[in-house]
Design an enzyme around this catalytic site. Structure first.
Site, PDB file in Angstrom:
ATOM      1  N   ASP A 192       0.825  -1.202   0.000  1.00  0.00           N
ATOM      2  CA  ASP A 192       0.000   0.000   0.000  1.00  0.00           C
ATOM      3  C   ASP A 192       0.865   1.261   0.000  1.00  0.00           C
ATOM      4  O   ASP A 192       1.743   1.422   0.842  1.00  0.00           O
ATOM      5  CB  ASP A 192      -0.929  -0.004   1.219  1.00  0.00           C
ATOM      6  N   ARG A 193       0.602   2.150  -0.936  1.00  0.00           N
ATOM      7  CA  ARG A 193       1.394   3.361  -1.086  1.00  0.00           C
ATOM      8  C   ARG A 193       1.182   4.335   0.074  1.00  0.00           C
ATOM      9  O   ARG A 193       2.142   4.893   0.606  1.00  0.00           O
ATOM     10  CB  ARG A 193       1.050   4.054  -2.413  1.00  0.00           C
ATOM     11  N   THR A 194      -0.062   4.520   0.467  1.00  0.00           N
ATOM     12  CA  THR A 194      -0.348   5.473   1.549  1.00  0.00           C
ATOM     13  C   THR A 194       0.293   5.038   2.862  1.00  0.00           C
ATOM     14  O   THR A 194       0.888   5.856   3.573  1.00  0.00           O
ATOM     15  CB  THR A 194      -1.872   5.642   1.718  1.00  0.00           C
ATOM     16  N   CYS A 253      -2.899   5.103 -10.483  1.00  0.00           N
ATOM     17  CA  CYS A 253      -2.901   5.268  -9.018  1.00  0.00           C
ATOM     18  C   CYS A 253      -2.220   6.596  -8.760  1.00  0.00           C
ATOM     19  O   CYS A 253      -1.033   6.753  -9.070  1.00  0.00           O
ATOM     20  CB  CYS A 253      -2.135   4.133  -8.341  1.00  0.00           C
ATOM     21  N   THR A 275      -1.575   8.194  -5.843  1.00  0.00           N
ATOM     22  CA  THR A 275      -0.616   8.171  -4.749  1.00  0.00           C
ATOM     23  C   THR A 275       0.744   7.638  -5.211  1.00  0.00           C
ATOM     24  O   THR A 275       1.793   8.084  -4.736  1.00  0.00           O
ATOM     25  CB  THR A 275      -1.144   7.333  -3.567  1.00  0.00           C
ATOM     26  N   ALA A 276       0.731   6.700  -6.165  1.00  0.00           N
ATOM     27  CA  ALA A 276       1.978   6.147  -6.690  1.00  0.00           C
ATOM     28  C   ALA A 276       2.843   7.209  -7.365  1.00  0.00           C
ATOM     29  O   ALA A 276       4.062   7.015  -7.524  1.00  0.00           O
ATOM     30  CB  ALA A 276       1.674   5.017  -7.673  1.00  0.00           C
ATOM     31  N   THR A 311      -6.157  10.424  -1.129  1.00  0.00           N
ATOM     32  CA  THR A 311      -5.764   9.646   0.048  1.00  0.00           C
ATOM     33  C   THR A 311      -4.954  10.491   1.017  1.00  0.00           C
ATOM     34  O   THR A 311      -4.389  11.535   0.645  1.00  0.00           O
ATOM     35  CB  THR A 311      -4.902   8.431  -0.357  1.00  0.00           C
ATOM     36  N   LYS A 344     -12.802   0.458  -2.469  1.00  0.00           N
ATOM     37  CA  LYS A 344     -11.804  -0.614  -2.569  1.00  0.00           C
ATOM     38  C   LYS A 344     -12.365  -1.964  -2.129  1.00  0.00           C
ATOM     39  O   LYS A 344     -11.870  -3.014  -2.546  1.00  0.00           O
ATOM     40  CB  LYS A 344     -10.555  -0.270  -1.746  1.00  0.00           C
ATOM     41  N   CYS A 352      -7.850  10.578  -6.542  1.00  0.00           N
ATOM     42  CA  CYS A 352      -7.571   9.172  -6.252  1.00  0.00           C
ATOM     43  C   CYS A 352      -8.352   8.376  -7.282  1.00  0.00           C
ATOM     44  O   CYS A 352      -9.521   8.685  -7.554  1.00  0.00           O
ATOM     45  CB  CYS A 352      -8.012   8.806  -4.838  1.00  0.00           C
TER      46      CYS A 352
END
Length: 238
Positions: free
Chosen positions: A47-49, A83, A85-86, A125, A165, A194
């Site tokens: 998970d990136r966050t 994505c 956040t990526a 996010t 999700k 997001c």
């Protein structure tokens, strides 16, 4: 026509919708005129966050680079990652993979600048918000940003992680409540920052003033391949 590589699965349903957007925005009269897409969907990427917030030591960038190299070796000439956040790792990814990685946040800033927008609300996010991914880019374009208050940001995270999700339709009423707060703070446009929130635009008719960052990413990818259908140029909801 350039070959597009997609690092997918972050999350899986958002990736599926991204593929739909690429197809819908393409100017093609038959199968053969569509772009060639190479994709590896790997939902198991950490998970990136959680990593950005220091809640996990599992750095997702290494697996994303590995997938990018795999796609490059298969012939991908540019990479897209549905994505947002990526994009925190964009510099590392582009350097590690060695091909152009499309930058959804930068492309969104350019789109907004041309539209004459100078203040936006960010719905994203916690990882994206706390890393200041959007303001770091938008400030260079003279675009101010406003984030939800702490209580409203929790609603956004609930929408992303506990609803969309997990396979549920997002609560539109709560989404609009947060959006209205951002408009009241002076935002001219609110960003679906997001790719899970993009699914709200898929499932509902949103009020005026929303821009889906994943649509901007799709637009850029199709433009790079030279087959963008200009009927989809207007992305901000009316």
């Amino acid at each position: 026509m350039k070959k597009l590589g997609i690092i997918g699965g972050l999350g899986p349903m958002a990736t599926t919708y991204f593929l739909y957007l690429l197809t819908r925005m393409s100017r093609a009269e038959n199968d053969q005129e569509h772009m060639e897409i190479l994709m590896h969907s790997k939902p198991s990427i950490p998970d990136r966050t959680r990593y950005i917030l220091g809640q996990s030591r599992e750095n997702p960038v290494f697996e994303m680079i590995d997938i990018g190299l795999e796609l490059k070796n298969m012939g991908a000439e540019m990479i897209a990652i549905p994505c947002i956040t990526a994009h925190y790792f964009h510099g590392e990814l582009e350097k590690g993979i060695g091909v152009k990685v499309l930058h959804a946040v930068r492309e969104t800033a350019e789109y907004l600048k041309k539209a004459g927008v100078d203040k936006v609300g960010i719905m994203a996010t916690d990882g994206t918000v706390q890393s200041e991914l959007f303001p770091d880019v938008f400030n260079r374009y003279g675009i101010a940003t406003v984030n939800p208050c702490e209580k409203s940001q929790k609603k956004v995270m609930e929408l992303i992680y506990r609803q969309i999700k997990s396979g549920e339709k997002g609560n539109l009423d709560e989404f609009i409540q947060v959006g209205d707060e951002l408009f009241a703070e002076g935002a001219q446009v609110n960003l679906l920052g997001c790719t899970e929130l993009s699914l709200l635009k898929r499932d509902y008719i949103l009020p005026a003033g929303y821009l889906d960052v994943m649509e901007v990413l799709s637009r850029k990818a199709v433009q790079e391949c030279g087959i963008f259908d200009t009927r989809y140029e207007q992305l901000i909801t009316k």
